[in-house]
Enzyme design. Structure first.
Site, PDB file in Angstrom:
ATOM      1  N   LYS A  92       0.599  -0.993   0.106  1.00 32.78           N
ATOM      2  CA  LYS A  92       0.172   0.021   0.070  1.00 32.78           C
ATOM      3  C   LYS A  92       0.828   1.310   0.056  1.00 32.78           C
ATOM      4  O   LYS A  92       0.708   2.143  -0.852  1.00 32.78           O
ATOM      5  CB  LYS A  92      -1.003   0.129   1.298  1.00 32.78           C
ATOM      6  CG  LYS A  92      -1.808   1.108   1.141  1.00 32.78           C
ATOM      7  CD  LYS A  92      -2.677   1.182   2.633  1.00 32.78           C
ATOM      8  CE  LYS A  92      -3.362  -0.340   2.847  1.00 32.78           C
ATOM      9  NZ  LYS A  92      -3.967  -0.353   4.386  1.00 32.78           N
ATOM     10  N   LYS A 104       2.574  -4.327  11.010  1.00 31.24           N
ATOM     11  CA  LYS A 104       1.448  -4.235  11.636  1.00 31.24           C
ATOM     12  C   LYS A 104       1.625  -4.865  13.038  1.00 31.24           C
ATOM     13  O   LYS A 104       2.641  -5.585  13.195  1.00 31.24           O
ATOM     14  CB  LYS A 104       0.548  -4.939  10.774  1.00 31.24           C
ATOM     15  CG  LYS A 104      -1.061  -4.560  11.157  1.00 31.24           C
ATOM     16  CD  LYS A 104      -1.210  -3.292  10.285  1.00 31.24           C
ATOM     17  CE  LYS A 104      -3.004  -3.013  10.434  1.00 31.24           C
ATOM     18  NZ  LYS A 104      -3.532  -2.114   9.340  1.00 31.24           N
ATOM     19  N   THR A 188      -8.879   8.291   6.027  1.00 30.76           N
ATOM     20  CA  THR A 188      -9.045   7.060   5.259  1.00 30.76           C
ATOM     21  C   THR A 188     -10.349   7.159   4.433  1.00 30.76           C
ATOM     22  O   THR A 188     -10.369   6.907   3.514  1.00 30.76           O
ATOM     23  CB  THR A 188      -9.031   5.645   6.424  1.00 30.76           C
ATOM     24  OG1 THR A 188      -8.067   6.068   7.363  1.00 30.76           O
ATOM     25  CG2 THR A 188      -9.158   4.537   5.658  1.00 30.76           C
ATOM     26  N   SER A 358      -1.283   9.639   7.752  1.00 33.14           N
ATOM     27  CA  SER A 358      -0.517   9.432   9.067  1.00 33.14           C
ATOM     28  C   SER A 358       1.109   9.959   8.391  1.00 33.14           C
ATOM     29  O   SER A 358       1.936  10.348   9.097  1.00 33.14           O
ATOM     30  CB  SER A 358      -0.025   7.762   9.206  1.00 33.14           C
ATOM     31  OG  SER A 358      -1.140   7.456   9.971  1.00 33.14           O
TER      32      SER A 358
HETATM   33  P1  NAD Z   1     -12.830   0.632  14.055  1.00 29.96           P
HETATM   34  O1  NAD Z   1     -12.508  -0.113  15.399  1.00 29.96           O
HETATM   35  O2  NAD Z   1     -12.911   2.210  13.907  1.00 29.96           O
HETATM   36  O3  NAD Z   1     -14.280   0.198  13.525  1.00 29.96           O
HETATM   37  C1  NAD Z   1     -14.616  -1.233  13.276  1.00 29.96           C
HETATM   38  C2  NAD Z   1     -16.019  -1.347  12.916  1.00 29.96           C
HETATM   39  O4  NAD Z   1     -16.285  -2.642  12.388  1.00 29.96           O
HETATM   40  C3  NAD Z   1     -16.988  -1.156  14.099  1.00 29.96           C
HETATM   41  O5  NAD Z   1     -18.017  -0.589  13.737  1.00 29.96           O
HETATM   42  C4  NAD Z   1     -17.273  -2.467  14.361  1.00 29.96           C
HETATM   43  O6  NAD Z   1     -18.615  -2.544  15.135  1.00 29.96           O
HETATM   44  C5  NAD Z   1     -17.550  -3.144  12.918  1.00 29.96           C
HETATM   45  N1  NAD Z   1     -17.354  -4.637  13.108  1.00 29.96           N
HETATM   46  C6  NAD Z   1     -16.407  -5.554  13.758  1.00 29.96           C
HETATM   47  N2  NAD Z   1     -16.624  -6.551  13.300  1.00 29.96           N
HETATM   48  C7  NAD Z   1     -17.764  -6.730  12.622  1.00 29.96           C
HETATM   49  C8  NAD Z   1     -18.435  -7.557  11.872  1.00 29.96           C
HETATM   50  N3  NAD Z   1     -18.110  -9.043  11.774  1.00 29.96           N
HETATM   51  N4  NAD Z   1     -19.246  -7.248  10.937  1.00 29.96           N
HETATM   52  C9  NAD Z   1     -19.728  -5.969  10.757  1.00 29.96           C
HETATM   53  N5  NAD Z   1     -19.000  -5.091  11.285  1.00 29.96           N
HETATM   54  C10 NAD Z   1     -18.050  -5.530  12.300  1.00 29.96           C
HETATM   55  O7  NAD Z   1     -11.997   0.128  13.090  1.00 29.96           O
HETATM   56  P2  NAD Z   1     -11.681   0.810  11.480  1.00 29.96           P
HETATM   57  O8  NAD Z   1     -10.056   1.720  11.866  1.00 29.96           O
HETATM   58  O9  NAD Z   1     -12.563   1.459  11.247  1.00 29.96           O
HETATM   59  O10 NAD Z   1     -11.069  -0.072  10.471  1.00 29.96           O
HETATM   60  C11 NAD Z   1     -11.857  -0.854   9.909  1.00 29.96           C
HETATM   61  C12 NAD Z   1     -11.145  -1.404   8.679  1.00 29.96           C
HETATM   62  O11 NAD Z   1     -10.278  -0.601   7.914  1.00 29.96           O
HETATM   63  C13 NAD Z   1     -10.141  -2.597   8.923  1.00 29.96           C
HETATM   64  O12 NAD Z   1      -9.837  -3.454   8.115  1.00 29.96           O
HETATM   65  C14 NAD Z   1      -8.837  -1.807   9.079  1.00 29.96           C
HETATM   66  O13 NAD Z   1      -7.360  -2.526   8.968  1.00 29.96           O
HETATM   67  C15 NAD Z   1      -9.124  -0.703   7.964  1.00 29.96           C
HETATM   68  N6  NAD Z   1      -8.164   0.454   7.815  1.00 29.96           N
HETATM   69  C16 NAD Z   1      -8.210   1.409   8.866  1.00 29.96           C
HETATM   70  C17 NAD Z   1      -7.723   2.612   8.828  1.00 29.96           C
HETATM   71  C18 NAD Z   1      -7.751   3.663   9.787  1.00 29.96           C
HETATM   72  O14 NAD Z   1      -7.163   4.900   9.785  1.00 29.96           O
HETATM   73  N7  NAD Z   1      -8.346   3.632  11.006  1.00 29.96           N
HETATM   74  C19 NAD Z   1      -6.752   2.793   7.434  1.00 29.96           C
HETATM   75  C20 NAD Z   1      -6.671   1.857   6.591  1.00 29.96           C
HETATM   76  C21 NAD Z   1      -7.458   0.572   6.547  1.00 29.96           C
END
Ligand code: NAD
Length: 424
Positions: A92, A104, A188, A358
């Site tokens: 990425k 990670k 993001t 970031s």
């Molecule tokens: P977060 O903890 O803020 O939110 C996760 C969300 O997913 C919550 O609403 C939770 O209830 C929901 N969830 C968990 N298990 C679930 C399921 N089985 N079915 C449906 N919903 C479910 O996490 P985030 O930061 O939003 O990350 C989400 C994804 O995005 C991950 O794959 C993460 O690696 C990716 N990501 C995050 C960032 C970032 O800046 N935070 C950047 C790039 C990628």
């Protein structure tokens, strides 16, 4: 079908390597993380007992710069998941051309079961265990699933205590008051939004009034949904780990309002409520499986990996998938979707706005400056659009999917750095 994210990631690597006939030494190097740290983190619990949590940091590749990537707190987090996420970070960062490698981290824990004090001690414990291998020019962690700006503040504080000097550039995703960047919180989602707009322009489709379903309502899902809603897309379904809500009238929900309801009631599912008045006629509770099969224009998986698999890919009705969660679409599902002419914007492009935000935070910390939100967005947008165009052109050149196009672009850049540094 494999539920192992690392096996899926390696299948993606092999797919792309085959297209460009990649030097086998490079394939081996990319299959092998440079360092794997697995630790036990003892935490004093509030009741006086002691618990030991399993913590990980995978430093996949640093040919292009310091390792970079989030830390996940989840009960299902394991080494294979962290290895996959670290690998995707390497690719990425290269796809968007920022000077980082990939890493990670994670802890196997359900953070919802911990008090704030326990969460703080666990977070500080993670830094104590990893300290020697972290740092602004070595490895720079950030938030991921169930880790927050507050957790980054504790971690930065712990790192600074151990190193004897305030070191904000050691972590990103911090609150603004302790060196965070304007715009990082929603970077993001904002990056995904820019990519989607660029794609729709390329496909000559009008974005307004398109219907969208978003799975996951955390940092990524919430801000993506909010930005889409604000721009006129109709967000007709939203979900979290408990289930989802569907707008039967397809008029679109206001994610800000749904978030306020979620905060009040603890979950999204069921009904659309204003205060104590809930509308059960026009809104219906749905499962996460149902959400993925809705007849919408755009599907946004923004929760966890393996959401769209060989099993349910045939039921997807959206013509476009914006893969905001890492590893949400498995390689087997990818093949099915490609055959059905469903466009998948891959995670390593769609959610790269987060690590780009970031990078801006780290850059500001190293210089001791603070950019305005406008300045941050004026740098984020061109980075995302340029990356989208490069991925699009690469996919067209090789007549492959956008995922393979992105992989080829990223791998080319990593390979160049590895050769120049004499690593292959
Ligand atoms: P977060 O903890 O803020 O939110 C996760 C969300 O997913 C919550 O609403 C939770 O209830 C929901 N969830 C968990 N298990 C679930 C399921 N089985 N079915 C449906 N919903 C479910 O996490 P985030 O930061 O939003 O990350 C989400 C994804 O995005 C991950 O794959 C993460 O690696 C990716 N990501 C995050 C960032 C970032 O800046 N935070 C950047 C790039 C990628």
């Amino acid at each position: 079908m494999s539920a192992n994210p690392f096996a899926n990631a390696m299948a993606q690597l092999r797919d792309a390597a085959r297209v460009i006939d990649l030097d086998p030494r490079l394939v081996t190097a990319l299959q092998t993380p440079q360092r794997i740290l697995a630790v036990g983190i003892p935490v004093r619990m509030d009741d006086g007992s002691m618990k030991v949590f399993s913590g990980y940091r995978v430093q996949h590749n640093d040919a292009r710069g310091p390792f970079k990537g989030g830390i996940r707190y989840h009960q299902q987090t394991n080494l294979n998941e962290v290895k996959a996420l670290a690998f995707w970070m390497t690719i990425k960062c290269a796809v968007v051309g920022i000077p980082y490698g990939g890493g990670k981290g994670g802890v196997t824990v359900n953070p919802k079961e911990l008090s704030m004090g326990e969460l703080e001690r666990l977070s500080r414990g993670w830094v104590q265990a990893m300290y020697r291998h972290l740092g602004p020019w070595q490895d720079v962690p950030a938030p991921d699933v169930y880790t927050t700006p507050q957790i980054m503040a504790w971690m930065t504080d712990e790192y600074s205590k151990l190193s004897g000097q305030w070191t904000p550039a050691a972590f990103t995703g911090k609150p603004i008051a302790v060196g965070g960047s304007a715009g990082r919180e929603y970077a993001t989602g904002q990056g995904g939004f820019y990519i989607l707009e660029a794609l729709l322009a390329k496909l000559k489709k009008s974005p307004r009034r398109m219907t969208v379903a978003v799975q996951g309502f955390g940092n990524v899902g919430y801000f993506t949904a909010k930005l889409l809603h604000d721009a006129g897309y109709k967000v007709v379904a939203l979900s979290d780990s408990h289930g989802g809500i569907l707008d039967l009238r397809k008029q679109g929900m206001d994610p800000e309002h749904v978030m306020a309801t979620k905060r009040e009631r603890g979950m999204i599912g069921g009904m659309y409520c204003v205060g104590t008045v809930c509308d059960a006629k026009n809104y219906r509770a749905i499962t996460n499986d149902q959400l993925l099969a809705l007849p919408v224009d755009i599907l946004v998986p923004a929760a966890l990996e393996n959401a769209i698999t060989e099993k349910n890919a045939g039921r997807v009705k959206a013509k476009l998938i914006l893969e905001m969660a890492n590893g949400a679409v498995t390689p087997e599902a990818d093949i099915k979707l490609f055959r059905r002419k469903i466009t998948v914007v891959p995670d390593i492009l769609a959610n790269a706005g987060g690590v780009t935000g970031s990078y801006f935070e780290w850059t500001q910390n190293l210089q001791g400056v603070h950019w305005t939100e406008k300045e941050v967005l004026s740098k984020l947008k061109p980075t995302m659009i340029r990356s989208f165009n490069e991925v699009w052109d690469m996919a067209a050149k090789h007549r492959v999917s956008l995922r393979q196009g992105a992989f080829i672009l990223g791998i080319d850049r990593i390979a160049e750095a590895m050769k120049l540094r004499g690593r292959v």
